[in-house]
Design a protein around this motif. Structure first.
Motif, mmCIF file in Angstrom:
data_model
loop_
_atom_site.group_PDB
_atom_site.id
_atom_site.type_symbol
_atom_site.label_atom_id
_atom_site.label_comp_id
_atom_site.label_asym_id
_atom_site.label_seq_id
_atom_site.Cartn_x
_atom_site.Cartn_y
_atom_site.Cartn_z
ATOM 1 N N ARG A 1 -9.811 5.780 -6.385
ATOM 2 C CA ARG A 1 -10.460 4.959 -7.408
ATOM 3 C C ARG A 1 -9.855 3.574 -7.503
ATOM 4 N NH1 ARG A 1 -11.935 7.160 -12.774
ATOM 5 N NH2 ARG A 1 -12.481 4.995 -13.158
ATOM 6 N N ILE A 2 -8.531 3.521 -7.430
ATOM 7 C CA ILE A 2 -7.924 2.214 -7.628
ATOM 8 C C ILE A 2 -7.758 1.441 -6.325
ATOM 9 C CG2 ILE A 2 -6.711 2.977 -9.709
ATOM 10 C CD1 ILE A 2 -4.167 3.068 -8.090
ATOM 11 N N CYS B 1 0.827 -1.201 0.000
ATOM 12 C CA CYS B 1 0.000 0.000 0.000
ATOM 13 C C CYS B 1 0.862 1.251 0.000
ATOM 14 C CB CYS B 1 -0.926 0.010 1.202
ATOM 15 S SG CYS B 1 -2.132 -1.288 1.089
ATOM 16 N N VAL B 2 2.090 1.131 0.473
ATOM 17 C CA VAL B 2 2.988 2.268 0.403
ATOM 18 C C VAL B 2 3.565 2.398 -1.002
ATOM 19 C CG1 VAL B 2 5.095 3.222 1.330
ATOM 20 C CG2 VAL B 2 3.530 2.035 2.820
ATOM 21 N N LEU B 3 3.862 1.243 -1.593
ATOM 22 C CA LEU B 3 4.496 1.261 -2.913
ATOM 23 C C LEU B 3 3.602 1.868 -3.987
ATOM 24 C CD1 LEU B 3 6.318 -2.108 -3.419
ATOM 25 C CD2 LEU B 3 7.268 0.155 -3.143
ATOM 26 N N VAL B 4 2.334 1.485 -3.936
ATOM 27 C CA VAL B 4 1.460 1.867 -5.046
ATOM 28 C C VAL B 4 1.398 3.372 -5.238
ATOM 29 C CG1 VAL B 4 -0.925 1.874 -5.803
ATOM 30 C CG2 VAL B 4 0.164 -0.249 -5.122
ATOM 31 N N PRO B 5 1.186 4.144 -4.184
ATOM 32 C CA PRO B 5 1.188 5.593 -4.403
ATOM 33 C C PRO B 5 2.511 6.064 -4.975
ATOM 34 C CG PRO B 5 0.379 5.068 -2.229
ATOM 35 C CD PRO B 5 0.887 3.804 -2.797
ATOM 36 N N PHE B 6 3.601 5.466 -4.570
ATOM 37 C CA PHE B 6 4.876 5.858 -5.157
ATOM 38 C C PHE B 6 4.880 5.594 -6.643
ATOM 39 C CE2 PHE B 6 6.612 5.184 -0.823
ATOM 40 C CZ PHE B 6 6.923 6.499 -0.628
ATOM 41 N N GLY B 7 4.345 4.441 -6.994
ATOM 42 C CA GLY B 7 4.334 4.095 -8.406
ATOM 43 C C GLY B 7 3.414 4.976 -9.214
ATOM 44 N N VAL B 8 2.188 5.150 -8.759
ATOM 45 C CA VAL B 8 1.215 5.827 -9.622
ATOM 46 C C VAL B 8 1.095 7.306 -9.328
ATOM 47 C CG1 VAL B 8 -0.095 3.694 -9.812
ATOM 48 C CG2 VAL B 8 -0.796 5.422 -8.174
ATOM 49 N N GLY B 9 1.774 7.784 -8.313
ATOM 50 C CA GLY B 9 1.677 9.200 -7.999
ATOM 51 C C GLY B 9 0.668 9.441 -6.908
ATOM 52 N N PRO B 10 0.787 10.612 -6.249
ATOM 53 C CA PRO B 10 0.092 10.822 -4.992
ATOM 54 C C PRO B 10 -1.320 11.409 -5.064
ATOM 55 C CG PRO B 10 1.683 12.557 -5.368
ATOM 56 C CD PRO B 10 1.709 11.689 -6.579
ATOM 57 N N GLU B 11 -1.897 11.631 -6.249
ATOM 58 C CA GLU B 11 -3.210 12.298 -6.240
ATOM 59 C C GLU B 11 -4.254 11.454 -5.507
ATOM 60 O OE1 GLU B 11 -2.104 12.818 -10.553
ATOM 61 O OE2 GLU B 11 -1.006 12.148 -8.778
ATOM 62 N N LEU C 1 -7.272 9.767 -7.654
ATOM 63 C CA LEU C 1 -6.833 8.607 -8.413
ATOM 64 C C LEU C 1 -6.638 7.411 -7.489
ATOM 65 C CD1 LEU C 1 -5.807 7.478 -11.091
ATOM 66 C CD2 LEU C 1 -3.537 8.262 -10.462
ATOM 67 N N LEU D 1 -5.114 4.828 4.041
ATOM 68 C CA LEU D 1 -3.850 5.254 3.457
ATOM 69 C C LEU D 1 -4.011 5.485 1.960
ATOM 70 C CD1 LEU D 1 -1.310 5.332 5.233
ATOM 71 C CD2 LEU D 1 -0.561 3.266 4.116
#
Ligand code: HEM
Ligand code: ATP
Ligand code: ATP
Ligand code: MG
Ligand code: MG
Lengths: 52, 207, 244, 218, 218, 207
Positions: free
Chosen positions: E46-47, E30-40, E43, E116
């Motif tokens: 939604r995912i 769950c920490v990685l994903v925002p890093f990958g896709v950006g912090p908005e 968005l 998060l």
């Protein structure tokens, strides 16, 4: 005595509650483990000195 | 050249298992390690092989002189016998694998996968590595485990040939290998006292 | 007599035996003063309202979360270079305290975020790097727990601490690059002396920060003593079975 | 060293692992994500670089624990440690073999899989470049994590916990480069930073890995 | 059977694994994903359900290969197979232990981690319900996959490949329920379907697992 | 009761390793399996324990009567010795673990982790499981591997005690255990012919 926290009372109180809980938690845990280990060590030293 | 240890103390995990152990193996001689289960034979051999640094004492030889064979075979089930031998040959820069293959009659097994070997066949393959190392001091941990009696004799022959080249071997074993040029060292006699443990938590007293 | 003699377990136990109560009492005094002063006797901020009171928990704990890691780094280096056992155990003892500090900073920050930014969590660089710090603490503690042999555990965790520190710095930098944040900058720059928080808030905050620092020291001393005893216990048992 | 590399690759292929599987995992992830988040192309396109990066990371992680564990359990690691090969070389070779079987296939597969996820065309070259520059660092760092946990059975998840925070900078730079590429900005800065990071890791980490191995074998 | 369960749990905890680690992995993802896709935040929100589901799946997958592999390698599995315990019981117990150490912590952690990722509040209860109903199926199916690959060293990625397609229905129903929840629609249909699926798996899969084990030991 | 096998053929992997093997062990007797490495002792024992179904022939007893001990110890490094014994005791429903502990002098090791045992100590722990099974036929694959000579004697005593209860044992071993009530069977004599392999792809001819 209690200050007027206004509409943010929830936030302030809950952050104090959570923090104090955690602090007392780690303090309590440390003290408890200290006591237990101290006791175990004393027992072990007793046993060994009896053996010799 | 002599392979000697002086006043050695060895640790296994958190425990100092041996202390005050000294020996010297002359070239062409073997040293047989004896001792009940758990007396510290494996511990000593790992120390000689350089895997665990000694707690105290010193060795007159480098870890590079030692070819170590452990309880475990260190074989890969997916490789073929021939591939295994070639792998160790190239790690040790050995060019001729024939002596190793012959000493343990591996030639009928060369194309088999290691997974399809019996326990004794695996052991034979594992021991053949020793002949590839070209190292002067063999440190062997119960090498004859699960070998049949014919193979034990062959193994003893291989050790004798090694010794005849002016080299040496230190072998932990519970059986009699029939080596004449062998001294025996019983490691049970080197139990450490608490002071030998070299542990700062055992010096002084506090509660 | 060099300072290293305190790295001897016996010496350490003797010295800290009388230091510990001292630190304990003063920590309690400072923390209590700082927090009570801050909670009861400071005015509300004109923008943040009463939420400003959270600062007396948030900032000291954030500060100590970072300092605890730095202390572990130093202790790990001492262990790796000079092999003083007490130093390795001190690092081990500090990690859970640092973890708690990190959690307090994260939680109070999150609770503060809801009224201020309208969200509990945002992927702000400072917040994010704290979350990463939290992960480092978890990993470090898990590695200590997982290894049986004490010296090996000390060695491996020390290496992890070293490597981890480098990568923590790198990710702090990388995170900045990745997202400009909501979080306010440092308003107590010790180096320059200038500060943006007015005295009314600052004095209790300073007291609380000192208190958290003392509390950290007291806890680490206490826990190190426990670890030393546990270690002696283990060594005694191991050696007695080996010797028998 | 070449013998060790060859052996590791042969083992990877024989054990039903090898090149195909890292790739298959990557493919499966790219199939799963649309199911998980829903099929809108615009949304998928936006998250595609992130998903591909996270996928690369996880594919690496999934295979890390085997780098040393099998060799440790059957006693090969003891034998390698007493062999003439320095442990630093063993560490490097292992990392390289891991990259060849995991990182390289991902780099090659990223472009077609990006299509599957509607990755904007402008981001594509930068994503691939980022993966090519970044995956070696993932392997090297992961090998270090594997060395830390080699003595422990079921170290699988512990490795993930230890290694993932160490992966953070690589991930950040990589995803940033791909995103900048997608938005038409210049992604050279993050790529350069990442190249520096990777070079540093390759130069320094084998020493840390070898040290950890030595401690674990003791 | 209880002895086996207790042993498995003790082993999981002792080996530095256990409850904490499945959780830690989930957190890290769950920490990685925002890093990958950006912090908005929009968005991410939604995912979020999709990410949490994919995360649950991967946390399961990461730990599958150890279910039988260790017991196989040290010979315990042979001994268990010749013990009075039927292999079906062994299979069920192993699956249950896996769920306790992996699935259950995920269910408990999903709510805070949803925060998060900015998961919409309306989706939260349905996401948790879906995970609670679905993760047992993941463990049972995964145990079957583990039994299939038990003889193979480095089965890790092969298991993923075999098991992931089998996870698809669970994932679809779960993500659908969470998405409907987020949009204010009724998510009962997918949840009911998923409950049925899970019940079926629990009833039938242990037999398949035991059969696979028997063949692999032969 | 007799434990008999009639005209047995056993397979290992794709290979039929033994064929035409028959034996009968009376209650109170032991059967020692001999044979060079790779002759099929392990294959036979796995077949008796019900792990691999026989290719041909029949057994007069069920797999449930057999307590099997393999080459591998089947121990968990993370468990303590006491926990390991309790685990197997509850799997086999044994209530009294004392005989197992005493037979292999495990009591000084009870609180240790298995990881911190020596090779011989592990073997002792592994063998102690036999006494917990309560099963009448022991099928043991080189049980004395890495045991010291004192422990080998203790182990032979345990086997004798087992036989004295009117039970039986089949033991593959390369050493002499000194059991008087033991028959010897050399498995090398049962090499299969191609017809014995019972493989449909070896029947008939096609090219
Ligand atoms: C989970 C969320 C948060 C985390 C992890 C976090 C973390 C931190 C950290 C690491 C510091 C640095 C201490 C220092 O550099 O001396 C800090 C300081 C501070 N934070 Fe937060 N923070 C969070 C949320 C918030 C929120 C929501 C607010 C209020 C709007 C806030 C207000 C402050 C203030 C006023 C300081 C003091 C700055 C200074 O004087 O140096 N933080 N926080
Ligand atoms: N990893 C370990 N940690 C702590 N103690 C250990 C460890 N391994 C072995 N020991 C203990 O150290 C002592 C010496 O073990 P070692 O393996 O050297 O014995 P050994 O002489 O080789 O016995 P064997 O004949 O059974 O192989 C034993 O008491 C053993 O229980
Ligand atoms: N998994 C396998 N697949 C195919 N063949 C195998 C397999 N395991 C062993 N074999 C072969 O089957 C034959 C019999 O092996 P088995 O293990 O029964 O021998 P053994 O008598 O137990 O030998 P040892 O004394 O070495 O343990 C051997 O020739 C061996 O190479
Ligand atoms: Mg030994
Ligand atoms: Mg055999």
């Amino acid at each position: 005595m209690m200050p007027d926290l206004g509409k943010y009372a929830d936030a302030v109180l809950s952050s104090y509650a959570v923090s104090l809980l955690l602090l007392f938690g780690i303090i309590g845990l440390s003290l408890w483990r200290n006591k237990r280990v101290k006791q175990q060590l004393a027992e072990a030293e007793m046993q060994l000195s009896n053996k010799n | 050249m002599d392979y000697a240890a002086t006043n050695l103390a060895c640790r296994r995990g958190d425990r100092t298992v041996l202390a005050g152990l000294s020996f010297s193996v002359a070239a062409g001689k073997a040293l047989i390690l004896r001792g009940a289960n758990g007396s510290g034979k494996t511990t000593l051999l790992r120390c000689l092989a350089g895997l665990t640094p000694p707690v105290a004492g010193s060795l007159s030889f480098a870890a590079d002189d030692v070819a170590y064979a452990a309880h475990d075979n260190g074989l890969k089930a997916q490789l073929r016998v021939a591939e295994t031998i070639e792998f160790w040959a190239s790690i040790y820069g050995a060019t001729d694998t024939a002596p190793a293959v012959d000493a343990f009659t591996l030639s009928p097994l060369m194309t088999r996968h290691v997974a399809a070997l019996s326990a004794g066949q695996k052991r034979r393959l594992s021991l053949s590595r020793l002949l590839l190392t070209g190292r002067p001091l063999w440190a062997l941990d119960e090498p004859t485990v699960s070998l049949d009696s014919a193979t034990v004799t062959k193994f003893a022959d291989a050790v004798r040939a090694h010794l005849a080249q002016g080299r040496a071997a230190i072998i932990a074993t519970h059986i009699d290998l029939g080596l004449d040029a062998a001294d025996v060292l019983d490691v049970s006699g080197f139990k450490p006292s608490v002071a030998d443990a070299q542990d700062p938590f055992l010096d002084g007293a506090f509660t | 007599m060099s300072i290293w003699r305190y790295a001897n377990p016996t010496q350490f136990m003797a010295t800290t035996g009388w230091m510990l109560p001292l630190f304990g009492v003063s920590a309690a005094a400072f923390v209590a003063t700082g927090l009570i002063w801050g909670f009861f006797f400071t005015p509300d901020d004109f923008r943040q309202g009463s939420t400003v009171k959270i600062i007396y928990l948030h900032v000291p704990s954030a500060l100590m979360a970072i300092n605890a890691w730095l202390m572990m780094l130093v202790a790990s280096l001492i262990w790796l270079v000079r092999r003083h056992h007490v130093s390795a155990l001190a690092a081990k003892a500090a990690a859970p305290v640092g973890l708690v500090m990190t959690v307090i900073a994260l939680l109070t920050g999150a609770i503060w975020g809801q009224p201020m930014w309208g969200t509990y969590w945002a992927w702000d660089p400072r917040l994010t790097s704290f979350l990463i710090l939290f992960l480092f603490y978890l990993g470090y503690i898990a590695l200590w727990q997982a290894i049986e042999t004490q010296d090996t555990a000390a060695d491996l965790t020390s290496i992890l601490c070293l490597v981890g520190s480098v990568f923590a710095l790198l990710s702090r930098y990388a995170v900045n690059f990745w997202n400009q944040g909501l979080h306010q900058g440092t308003s107590v720059p010790v180096a320059t002396g200038g500060r943006t928080v007015s005295d009314v808030f600052f004095i209790p905050l300073a007291i609380s920060m000192i208190g958290f620092g003392l509390l950290f020291v007291a806890l680490v001393l206490l826990r190190t003593r426990t670890e030393i005893r546990a270690r002696r216990l283990q060594a005694l048992l191991a050696q007695s079975t080996a010797v028998e | 060293m070449i013998a060790l590399l060859r052996r590791d690759l042969v083992l990877a292929v024989r054990a039903g692992g090898g090149f195909g599987l890292g790739l298959a995992f990557f493919l499966i992830l790219c199939v799963l994500v649309p199911f998980g988040v829903g099929p809108e192309p615009a949304l998928l396109g936006r998250i595609a670089p992130g998903v591909l990066w996270v996928g690369a990371l996880l594919a690496c992680l999934l295979s890390l624990d085997r780098i040393f564990q099998l060799d440790f359990e059957d006693g090969t690691l003891d034998l390698l440690a007493t062999s003439p090969l320095p442990l630093e070389a063993v560490a490097s070779v292992k990392a390289f073999a891991h990259w060849l079987t995991t990182g390289l296939p991902l780099v090659l597969a990223a472009a077609p899989l990006g299509l599957l996820l509607n990755l904007p065309g402008a981001a594509m070259p930068w994503l691939v470049a980022g993966l090519a520059l970044g995956t070696p660092a993932l392997s090297v760092i992961g090998t270090f994590g594997a060395a830390l946990t080699v003595g422990l059975k079921r170290g699988g998840l512990l490795i993930s916990l230890l290694v993932l925070p160490l992966y953070m900078p690589t991930l950040l730079f990589g995803a940033e480069a791909a995103r900048r590429g997608a938005e038409g900005l210049s992604p050279t800065t993050p790529l350069l930073l990442m190249a520096g990071l990777t070079a540093g890791c390759i130069a320094v980490m084998p020493f840390a890995t070898a040290a950890a191995l030595r401690m674990n074998l003791r």
